[in-house]
Design a protein around this motif. Structure first.
Motif, PDB file in Angstrom:
ATOM      1  N   CYS A  86       0.851  -1.188   0.000  1.00 10.97           N
ATOM      2  CA  CYS A  86       0.000   0.000   0.000  1.00 10.97           C
ATOM      3  C   CYS A  86       0.891   1.244   0.000  1.00 10.97           C
ATOM      4  CB  CYS A  86      -0.877  -0.017   1.246  1.00 10.97           C
ATOM      5  SG  CYS A  86      -1.765   1.506   1.593  1.00 10.97           S
ATOM      6  N   LEU A  87       0.666   2.124  -0.950  1.00 13.04           N
ATOM      7  CA  LEU A  87       1.476   3.336  -1.034  1.00 13.04           C
ATOM      8  C   LEU A  87       1.456   4.106   0.280  1.00 13.04           C
ATOM      9  CD1 LEU A  87       3.128   5.490  -2.533  1.00 13.04           C
ATOM     10  CD2 LEU A  87       0.957   6.445  -3.343  1.00 13.04           C
ATOM     11  N   LEU A  88       0.305   4.239   0.883  1.00 14.75           N
ATOM     12  CA  LEU A  88       0.226   5.045   2.100  1.00 14.75           C
ATOM     13  C   LEU A  88       0.973   4.387   3.266  1.00 14.75           C
ATOM     14  CD1 LEU A  88      -1.066   7.803   2.461  1.00 14.75           C
ATOM     15  CD2 LEU A  88      -2.672   6.681   3.944  1.00 14.75           C
ATOM     16  N   ILE A  89       0.829   3.103   3.413  1.00 14.63           N
ATOM     17  CA  ILE A  89       1.558   2.411   4.488  1.00 14.63           C
ATOM     18  C   ILE A  89       3.060   2.482   4.218  1.00 14.63           C
ATOM     19  CG2 ILE A  89       1.895   0.214   5.680  1.00 14.63           C
ATOM     20  CD1 ILE A  89      -0.844   1.706   6.185  1.00 14.63           C
ATOM     21  N   ASN A  90       3.457   2.348   2.955  1.00 15.73           N
ATOM     22  CA  ASN A  90       4.876   2.510   2.619  1.00 15.73           C
ATOM     23  C   ASN A  90       5.370   3.889   3.051  1.00 15.73           C
ATOM     24  OD1 ASN A  90       4.596   0.014   1.392  1.00 15.73           O
ATOM     25  ND2 ASN A  90       4.730   0.802  -0.698  1.00 15.73           N
ATOM     26  N   CYS A  91       4.561   4.907   2.785  1.00 16.30           N
ATOM     27  CA  CYS A  91       4.938   6.287   3.122  1.00 16.30           C
ATOM     28  C   CYS A  91       4.995   6.501   4.633  1.00 16.30           C
ATOM     29  CB  CYS A  91       3.948   7.275   2.518  1.00 16.30           C
ATOM     30  SG  CYS A  91       3.987   7.282   0.720  1.00 16.30           S
ATOM     31  N   ILE A  92       4.056   5.918   5.333  1.00 14.26           N
ATOM     32  CA  ILE A  92       4.036   6.053   6.789  1.00 14.26           C
ATOM     33  C   ILE A  92       5.325   5.473   7.374  1.00 14.26           C
ATOM     34  CG2 ILE A  92       2.926   5.250   8.914  1.00 14.26           C
ATOM     35  CD1 ILE A  92       0.229   5.449   7.378  1.00 14.26           C
ATOM     36  N   THR A  93       5.702   4.295   6.909  1.00 17.01           N
ATOM     37  CA  THR A  93       6.901   3.677   7.478  1.00 17.01           C
ATOM     38  C   THR A  93       8.177   4.391   7.048  1.00 17.01           C
ATOM     39  OG1 THR A  93       6.930   2.031   5.698  1.00 17.01           O
ATOM     40  CG2 THR A  93       5.855   1.398   7.747  1.00 17.01           C
ATOM     41  N   GLU A  94       8.191   4.944   5.834  1.00 21.25           N
ATOM     42  CA  GLU A  94       9.394   5.631   5.352  1.00 21.25           C
ATOM     43  C   GLU A  94       9.528   7.033   5.922  1.00 21.25           C
ATOM     44  OE1 GLU A  94      11.525   7.167   1.181  1.00 21.25           O
ATOM     45  OE2 GLU A  94       9.501   6.344   1.087  1.00 21.25           O
ATOM     46  N   LEU A  95       8.426   7.773   5.985  1.00 23.76           N
ATOM     47  CA  LEU A  95       8.531   9.217   6.215  1.00 23.76           C
ATOM     48  C   LEU A  95       7.860   9.754   7.479  1.00 23.76           C
ATOM     49  CD1 LEU A  95       7.806  10.261   2.541  1.00 23.76           C
ATOM     50  CD2 LEU A  95      10.023  10.195   3.679  1.00 23.76           C
ATOM     51  N   ALA A  96       6.810   9.117   7.945  1.00 24.16           N
ATOM     52  CA  ALA A  96       6.042   9.690   9.054  1.00 24.16           C
ATOM     53  C   ALA A  96       6.868   9.979  10.307  1.00 24.16           C
ATOM     54  CB  ALA A  96       4.844   8.811   9.391  1.00 24.16           C
ATOM     55  N   PRO A  97       7.871   9.157  10.614  1.00 23.37           N
ATOM     56  CA  PRO A  97       8.635   9.459  11.830  1.00 23.37           C
ATOM     57  C   PRO A  97       9.323  10.834  11.818  1.00 23.37           C
ATOM     58  CG  PRO A  97       9.040   7.206  11.155  1.00 23.37           C
ATOM     59  CD  PRO A  97       8.263   7.866  10.043  1.00 23.37           C
ATOM     60  N   HIS A  98       9.547  11.395  10.626  1.00 21.38           N
ATOM     61  CA  HIS A  98      10.225  12.687  10.563  1.00 21.38           C
ATOM     62  C   HIS A  98       9.521  13.691   9.647  1.00 21.38           C
ATOM     63  CE1 HIS A  98      12.005  11.258   6.761  1.00 21.38           C
ATOM     64  NE2 HIS A  98      12.225  10.137   7.410  1.00 21.38           N
ATOM     65  N   ASP A  99       8.271  13.407   9.275  1.00 25.92           N
ATOM     66  CA  ASP A  99       7.510  14.325   8.424  1.00 25.92           C
ATOM     67  C   ASP A  99       6.076  14.396   8.944  1.00 25.92           C
ATOM     68  OD1 ASP A  99       5.875  15.455   6.354  1.00 25.92           O
ATOM     69  OD2 ASP A  99       7.400  14.942   4.869  1.00 25.92           O
ATOM     70  N   GLU A 100       5.753  15.462   9.646  1.00 22.55           N
ATOM     71  CA  GLU A 100       4.445  15.587  10.279  1.00 22.55           C
ATOM     72  C   GLU A 100       3.304  15.606   9.271  1.00 22.55           C
ATOM     73  OE1 GLU A 100       1.412  15.483  12.738  1.00 22.55           O
ATOM     74  OE2 GLU A 100       3.486  15.064  13.311  1.00 22.55           O
ATOM     75  N   LYS A 101       3.517  16.178   8.092  1.00 23.75           N
ATOM     76  CA  LYS A 101       2.449  16.207   7.087  1.00 23.75           C
ATOM     77  C   LYS A 101       2.101  14.795   6.627  1.00 23.75           C
ATOM     78  CE  LYS A 101       3.273  20.850   5.377  1.00 23.75           C
ATOM     79  NZ  LYS A 101       3.689  21.681   4.248  1.00 23.75           N
ATOM     80  N   VAL A 102       3.096  13.971   6.418  1.00 22.00           N
ATOM     81  CA  VAL A 102       2.850  12.581   6.030  1.00 22.00           C
ATOM     82  C   VAL A 102       2.212  11.829   7.197  1.00 22.00           C
ATOM     83  CG1 VAL A 102       3.932  10.399   5.351  1.00 22.00           C
ATOM     84  CG2 VAL A 102       4.676  12.544   4.302  1.00 22.00           C
ATOM     85  N   ALA A 103       2.693  12.076   8.405  1.00 23.77           N
ATOM     86  CA  ALA A 103       2.116  11.414   9.576  1.00 23.77           C
ATOM     87  C   ALA A 103       0.630  11.753   9.715  1.00 23.77           C
ATOM     88  CB  ALA A 103       2.877  11.810  10.838  1.00 23.77           C
ATOM     89  N   GLU A 104       0.283  13.020   9.535  1.00 24.47           N
ATOM     90  CA  GLU A 104      -1.121  13.438   9.635  1.00 24.47           C
ATOM     91  C   GLU A 104      -1.971  12.797   8.541  1.00 24.47           C
ATOM     92  OE1 GLU A 104      -4.700  14.984  10.692  1.00 24.47           O
ATOM     93  OE2 GLU A 104      -2.872  14.840  11.898  1.00 24.47           O
ATOM     94  N   LEU A 105      -1.464  12.790   7.327  1.00 25.01           N
ATOM     95  CA  LEU A 105      -2.181  12.144   6.229  1.00 25.01           C
ATOM     96  C   LEU A 105      -2.390  10.667   6.545  1.00 25.01           C
ATOM     97  CD1 LEU A 105      -1.226  13.082   2.585  1.00 25.01           C
ATOM     98  CD2 LEU A 105      -2.862  11.344   3.186  1.00 25.01           C
ATOM     99  N   GLY A 106      -1.372  10.028   7.065  1.00 22.16           N
ATOM    100  CA  GLY A 106      -1.464   8.615   7.446  1.00 22.16           C
ATOM    101  C   GLY A 106      -2.484   8.385   8.545  1.00 22.16           C
TER     102      GLY A 106
END
Length: 169
Positions: A86-106
């Protein structure tokens, strides 16, 4: 979206994006602003379409008297879907720890999935089913990790079945 999905945000270059879209660098920047801005738009688009598709799956299952939760689990986990995940789950694991915008979207995406499960589990009182909905949502997301790790589809299907037995009342 597909370039980000295939390579991930960090490994995707501006050349990858402009080549995929047939744009010059100046047109890219004039249209999207930055790689990050395009990425957030692409992931937002993916999220909206995914949630819409999952809601349609739930409605179709309900209309045919099929088990709505089972239909949603199958759609989300897609055991035979391959390692892309899943693109979104991939993004959450790659970026959410250091990108609040991605974390919020996730977070919004995951909450939407949980809401759909809660409505399927208890249409009259979805809030009463919130914890179980969270468990189903977490299970579906976990199956995506299994897929990415190359676990065979048959094993993922058995895992889902076992978890359903544990989650059943």
């Amino acid at each position: 979206m597909n370039v980000f999905w295939q390579k991930g945000f960090e490994a995707t270059s501006l050349d990858d994006l402009t080549s995929a879209m047939g744009l010059s660098r100046s047109s890219f920047y004039a249209t999207f602003g930055s790689k990050q801005d395009l990425f957030l738009r692409a992931v937002g688009y993916y999220s909206r379409n995914g949630i819409r598709g999952l809601a349609e799956t739930a409605r179709a299952a309900e209309a045919s008297d099929a088990n709505v939760v089972d239909a949603m689990m199958q759609a989300l986990s897609d055991p035979k879907g391959g390692p892309r995940g899943c693109l979104l789950i991939n993004c959450i694991t790659e970026l959410a720890p250091h990108d609040e915008k991605v974390a919020e979207l996730g977070r919004r995406h995951l909450e939407s999935i949980e809401d759909l499960f809660a409505k399927a589990l208890d249409p009259a009182n979805p809030d009463a089913a919130r914890d179980k909905a969270s468990a189903y949502s977490s299970l579906a997301i976990g199956t995506l990790a299994l897929r990415k790790a190359g676990i065979p589809a048959e094993r993922i299907t058995r895992t889902i079945q076992q978890a359903k037995e544990v989650l059943s009342p």
